[in-house]
Design an enzyme around this catalytic site. Structure first.
Site, PDB file in Angstrom:
ATOM      1  N   GLU A 183      14.711  14.980  52.035  1.00  0.00           N
ATOM      2  CA  GLU A 183      13.449  14.284  51.804  1.00  0.00           C
ATOM      3  C   GLU A 183      12.440  15.138  51.045  1.00  0.00           C
ATOM      4  O   GLU A 183      11.374  15.493  51.567  1.00  0.00           O
ATOM      5  CB  GLU A 183      12.888  13.773  53.137  1.00  0.00           C
ATOM      6  CG  GLU A 183      13.817  12.717  53.703  1.00  0.00           C
ATOM      7  CD  GLU A 183      13.341  12.083  54.998  1.00  0.00           C
ATOM      8  OE1 GLU A 183      12.802  12.791  55.846  1.00  0.00           O
ATOM      9  OE2 GLU A 183      13.518  10.863  55.145  1.00  0.00           O
TER      10      GLU A 183
ATOM     11  N   GLU B 268      22.357   9.739  57.472  1.00  0.00           N
ATOM     12  CA  GLU B 268      21.683   9.449  58.737  1.00  0.00           C
ATOM     13  C   GLU B 268      21.851   7.962  59.017  1.00  0.00           C
ATOM     14  O   GLU B 268      21.655   7.137  58.133  1.00  0.00           O
ATOM     15  CB  GLU B 268      20.185   9.785  58.671  1.00  0.00           C
ATOM     16  CG  GLU B 268      19.920  11.270  58.518  1.00  0.00           C
ATOM     17  CD  GLU B 268      18.435  11.614  58.410  1.00  0.00           C
ATOM     18  OE1 GLU B 268      17.591  10.856  58.931  1.00  0.00           O
ATOM     19  OE2 GLU B 268      18.134  12.647  57.790  1.00  0.00           O
TER      20      GLU B 268
HETATM   21  C1  GAL Z   1      14.747  10.714  58.434  1.00  0.00           C
HETATM   22  C2  GAL Z   1      14.628  12.206  58.353  1.00  0.00           C
HETATM   23  C3  GAL Z   1      14.891  12.885  59.661  1.00  0.00           C
HETATM   24  C4  GAL Z   1      14.166  12.182  60.757  1.00  0.00           C
HETATM   25  C5  GAL Z   1      14.594  10.762  60.809  1.00  0.00           C
HETATM   26  C6  GAL Z   1      13.880   9.953  61.845  1.00  0.00           C
HETATM   27  O1  GAL Z   1      13.974  10.128  57.450  1.00  0.00           O
HETATM   28  O2  GAL Z   1      15.495  12.726  57.399  1.00  0.00           O
HETATM   29  O3  GAL Z   1      14.481  14.212  59.559  1.00  0.00           O
HETATM   30  O4  GAL Z   1      12.810  12.230  60.531  1.00  0.00           O
HETATM   31  O5  GAL Z   1      14.294  10.142  59.588  1.00  0.00           O
HETATM   32  O6  GAL Z   1      13.973  10.449  63.105  1.00  0.00           O
END
Ligand code: GAL
Length: 976
Positions: free
Chosen positions: A413, A483
């Site tokens: 990010e 993620e």
């Molecule tokens: C993503 C980010 C993580 C965390 C997650 C939400 O955008 O890469 O570091 O913030 O969202 O928990």
């Protein structure tokens, strides 16, 4: 960046000065090393310049200082407080400047050299991690300064060392220009949080070395070459290798994979030093649009892992690191993304040894620039490029010899920019044997794969089919969800559906759950603290608690679910025919020849490491068990196995097979018998039980009696067989989960906001009729929120045969319901209830409509407290699905409708009001919910909501439950 100020070292964009070039990390060579971990002296100042440098000099009076443990964070040792933000910088965005209020910790350690510390040679002082900027002195001489919190830094100190009375001084600033590059979603935790070591460097010592160990899957050979700054020999005894550094040798080997982490011990020896090598041969490449290792595509069943311990923050000991890897392996996880920085280097040794694919991510995130339209983003500003390249180099050089590391990730990010491209180019030039990842640039210009976070199922399916929008070149790339499945609180839901997509479309190479562990900090009043609990502003509350394990590393139901969803062996019935029951209650299932299909979902191994066991359960009790031959099945293939004849069972019983694939032998990560995969196959269906009736209700003063039950004049049940029952009525409210609460930054209202606006948390119950008929007591009600014309017509029809009481509940919605209900069912209280809870249904842990893959039908025993899932922020939890019967506090309920069953010693309203575990104080009433339906869980705390099939839309519902006073039977219930 022209501020007209002579920026001090902590506020300029440079990576620092004075440290040695980065090199490969190794746990220990034969050269002596002295750990400088332990108790140091410590002084905290409010600003970077509150104190001068004199403290670093010999003879400075430090009697007034405190003690501090290194590695550690001072904010977790009584000095200042931690601060949690997700995306926002906790200081004004004005790079590279940081606030004048800048907590600064002076750390000091005196040490003597051990008596046998060798004379000739030099020495290096190594810091494995300091947040966020350090300046270092030894014996009063400044060595330099550095940024890059989760990266190693070394200084040559040979000339400064004395046999005794060395004074090592380290000044650490909480905020520095480096903080702009370290905006990961986590606590801000300053300090020397990783090891400090003095390493002797003998004359003729080894230099940096790069182990190149590839595998040719066609030939079955490994090719080894160790490039080194200092020439020497490379010896791998087991392979008969003894070559010079820089020389290439090819021999027959067994390859390294995460499933078969075969390592060969070797040594890199120079005139003055021997460095142990642990070599794994493997080749990573993108071929045919797929990520392949050793010629085969891999499916990542991954997690994102932050380093975290509830007491020590990011200072982790080896046991904790090992516990993480073991827990992952035992839950079928095969991959870890080191979000969002390189972990302690020893963690990667464990990944090599026990077998995990690693996406090693650089210590880089500039997310907070999003809040200012990405203006001034360091990754798109050449003045910061040296710092970015320094970070890339420190990661790659440190970790390049780990076979487990298959992908380098540029960071997380950061938006887009030239600096990222420069990093990618540098990494490719230095190491072309691994792939490159970065999620933040949708062009994928610098990467080998298309990576996304939190894409919903539909989009992932389109990507799988190659029907995604965007540049054609990107469509040729393999796809990862770096993620997904946001594990905040109760959930994540919908994992099975993702896994199905991953297993259907080869382009989808799996994903990484966000995230491994809740970062709840141990706290005397709150049990675990989250953002805001230290009075800090701004903060992001309990968004920091979104892991598959609780802060103490107890698996949450989300981890148990994930283990089931990603199991590497699928066990399925080959054909299911309705069971026929003959006159004496026996079925002929043996003649039906029931068989299982066993599918091997490993990428590399056959199933010879596993054994198959079965048990046959009648009404939840195992009546027979045994084992089955595990077929030889190659990866991706399946085979059939015949089940033995079904044992005899009694008339009218429900029966099923439970089949497990377990470790046939001890593995490095779990013992023989450890369950890897399982399935249940229903054999005899649940017979419909007779329902009570025959007794007529009668009035008795202001009460109504029906068999052994008593009701008040409004038809509310008061007791059954002398057992008090409180407030039995329709219930639609649940304490919103984090997923119900959605994402605070989204403009549209969350599910829970819509529920509260409508008033589903304070429904009013109006009694319209209480009718006494010959065969039943019928109570007609309307349940509705204030200020709305929406409502639910609810009819309670009570019948009894004396001791047993049947409730037939019917629910009919009125009006245009546009929001799903949280739950629909009944709730009642059992005052003074105690003792164990037994139930026949899903268990042992909780499950919800889209999180019930891991729920096993069986006979379970627990107690009410153990049935609660202790989410760090309390919320709806603990439902057990598919209830047949339950005994709780002297009451028995029987049902054919398979409702969700919950029992707790507080009300939903109390659960809803609680902010921390410690707010929940048990009362003397056990509150039981039997839900016809529950709204799905989804992943909307950061991602998509519950899939359409898991939405609980208001519609006509019914539930039949028979109540009686419990007769506790000795049974074979499994204790939870
Ligand atoms: C993503 C980010 C993580 C965390 C997650 C939400 O955008 O890469 O570091 O913030 O969202 O928990």
């Amino acid at each position: 960046m022209d501020h007209g100020l002579d920026l001090r070292h902590h506020e300029d964009a440079s990576p620092g000065t004075g440290s040695l070039p980065p090199r490969a990390w190794y746990a220990a060579s034969d050269a002596p090393a002295l750990s400088l971990n332990g108790t140091w002296r410590f002084r905290l100042s409010p600003t970077a310049d509150a104190e001068d440098d004199a403290f670093a000099a010999d003879g400075h009076d430090r009697t007034a200082w405190d003690d501090i443990t290194v590695p550690g964070h001072w904010v977790l040792q009584g000095h200042g407080a931690p601060h949690y933000t997700n995306q926002l910088y906790p200081f004004p965005v004005d790079p590279p400047r940081v606030p004048t209020d800048n907590p600064t910790g002076d750390h000091l350690r005196t040490f003597d050299l051990p008596a046998d510390w060798p004379g000739p040679g030099t020495a290096v002082l190594r810091f494995d991690g300091v947040e966020s900027c350090a300046r270092v002195w030894l014996n009063g001489t400044e060595l330099g300064d550095f940024k890059g919190s989760r990266l190693p830094h070394e200084f040559d100190v040979g000339a400064l060392l004395r046999p005794a009375g060395n004074v090592l001084a380290v000044r650490v600033h909480q905020w520095s220009s480096g903080s702009y590059l370290e905006d990961q979603d986590q606590w801000w935790l300053p300090g020397i949080f990783r090891d400090v070591t003095l390493l002797h460097r003998p004359e003729g010592c080894a230099g940096d070395h790069f182990v190149h160990a590839s595998y040719d899957h066609r030939a079955g050979t490994g090719t080894l070459r160790v490039d080194a700054d200092v020439e020497g020999r490379v010896v791998v005894g087991e392979l008969g290798i003894d070559v010079a550094t820089g020389e290439t040798v090819t021999v027959d080997v067994e390859p390294w994979t995460a499933e078969t982490p075969r390592l060969y011990d070797g040594v890199y020896a120079t005139a003055g030093e021997r460095i142990p090598l642990r070599i794994g041969f493997r080749t990573v490449a993108v071929e045919d649009g797929l990520i392949k290792v050793n010629g085969r595509p891999v499916l990542f069943r991954g997690v994102n892992r932050h380093e975290f311990h509830p007491e020590t923050g990011r200072a982790l000991d080896l046991d904790t690191m090992r516990a993480d890897v073991l827990l992952m392996k035992r839950h079928n996880i095969n991959a870890v993304r080191t979000s969002h920085y390189p972990p302690h280097p020893a963690f990667l040794d464990l990944c090599d040894e026990l077998g995990l694919w690693v996406v090693d991510e650089c210590d880089l995130e500039t997310h907070g620039f999003q809040a200012v339209g990405w203006r001034g983003n360091p990754v798109d500003d050449d003045r910061w490029t040296p710092a970015l390249l320094d970070r890339a180099a420190r990661m790659v050089e440190r970790d390049k010899n780990h076979p487990s590391v298959v992908v380098w990730s540029l960071g997380n990010e950061c938006g887009t920019g030239r600096g990222l491209t420069a990093m990618a180019q540098w990494i490719r030039a230095r190491d072309d044997s691994r792939l490159l990842h970065y999620e933040g640039d949708s062009s994928c210009a610098d990467t080998d794969m298309y990576s996304r976070m939190y894409a919903d199922h539909d989009e992932v399916e389109r990507i799988g089919r190659g029907a995604d929008e965007g540049p054609e070149e990107r469509r040729q790339l393999p796809f990862l969800l770096c993620e997904y499945g946001h594990a905040m609180g109760n959930g994540p839901g919908g994992l099975s559906e993702y896994q199905k997509l991953f297993e259907t479309y080869e382009r989808l190479q799996g994903g990484f759950i966000w995230e491994w562990i809740d970062h709840g900090l141990a706290h005397p009043s709150y049990a675990y603290a989250y953002g805001g609990d230290f009075g800090e502003e701004p903060h992001d509350g309990n968004f920091v608690c979104d892991g598959l394990v609780f802060p103490d590393r107890t698996p949450s139901p989300g981890l148990v679910e994930y283990k089931k969803v990603i199991e590497p062996v699928r066990i399925e019935p080959v054909r299911v025919e309705p069971a026929r029951t003959d006159g004496d209650g026996d079925s002929d299932s043996d003649e039906r020849g029931r068989a299982l299909r066993i599918t091997n979902l490993y990428d590399f191994t056959d199933l010879s490491l596993l054994a198959l066991t079965w048990s046959y359960e009648v009404d939840g009790v195992s009546v027979a068990d045994g084992s089955l031959p595990m077929p030889a099945v190659r990866p991706g293939e399946c085979a059939e196995v015949k089940l033995p004849p079904a044992p005899k069972r009694g008339r009218g019983a429900e029966s099923r097979w439970t089949v497990r694939a377990v470790l046939a032998e001890d593995a490095a990560w779990a013992e023989r018998g450890h369950v890897v995969a399982w399935a249940q196959l229903d054999d005899e269906a649940r017979p419909v039980r007779s329902t009570p009736g025959g007794t007529a209700p009668v009035r008795d003063g202001r009460r109504i009696l029906l068999g052994d039950a008593a009701f008040d004049a409004h038809g509310t049940l008061l007791s059954l067989g002398g057992l008090e029952i409180k407030e039995l009525r329709l219930d639609v409210w649940r304490a919103p989960t984090d997923n119900d609460n959605g994402m605070p930054w989204r403009p549209e209202p969350s599910l829970s906001t819509r529920w509260r606006r409508l008033g589903l948390d304070r429904m009013q119950h109006r009694v319209d009729a209480v009718e006494l008929r010959d065969d039943a007591l019928t109570v007609r009600t309307r349940v509705a929120p204030a200020a709305s014309d929406l409502g639910l017509r609810v009819e309670y029809r009570w019948q009894s045969d004396g001791p047993r009481l049947l409730l037939s509940l019917e629910v009919e919605p009125e009006g245009e319901w546009t929001v799903p209900l949280p739950r629909v069912g009944i709730r009642f209280g059992l005052p003074g209830a105690s003792g164990p809870v037994r139930w026949f249904g899903g268990g042992p842990g909780e499950a919800y409509p889209d999180t019930c893959a891991a729920s096993m039908t069986g006979l379970w025993e627990s107690d009410v407290d153990a049935m609660q899932t202790p989410y760090v922020r309390p919320q709806e939890n603990g439902a057990r699905p598919g209830l047949r019967w339950a005994e709780v506090g002297g009451l028995r309920v029987d049902t054919n409708d398979g409702p969700w069953f919950t029992a707790r010693r507080w009300t939903t309203e109390q659960l809803d009001a609680a902010r921390h575990r410690t707010d929940l104080v048990p009362g003397d009433t056990v509150w039981v919910n039997l839900d016809i339906g529950q709204q799905g869980i989804g992943s909307q705390s950061c991602g998509p909501g519950a899939l359409p099939q898991y939405q609980l839309h208001a519609r006509p519902e019914r539930l039949d439950v028979t109540f009686s006073t419990a007769v506790t039977r000795g049974n074979g219930a499994a204790r939870h």
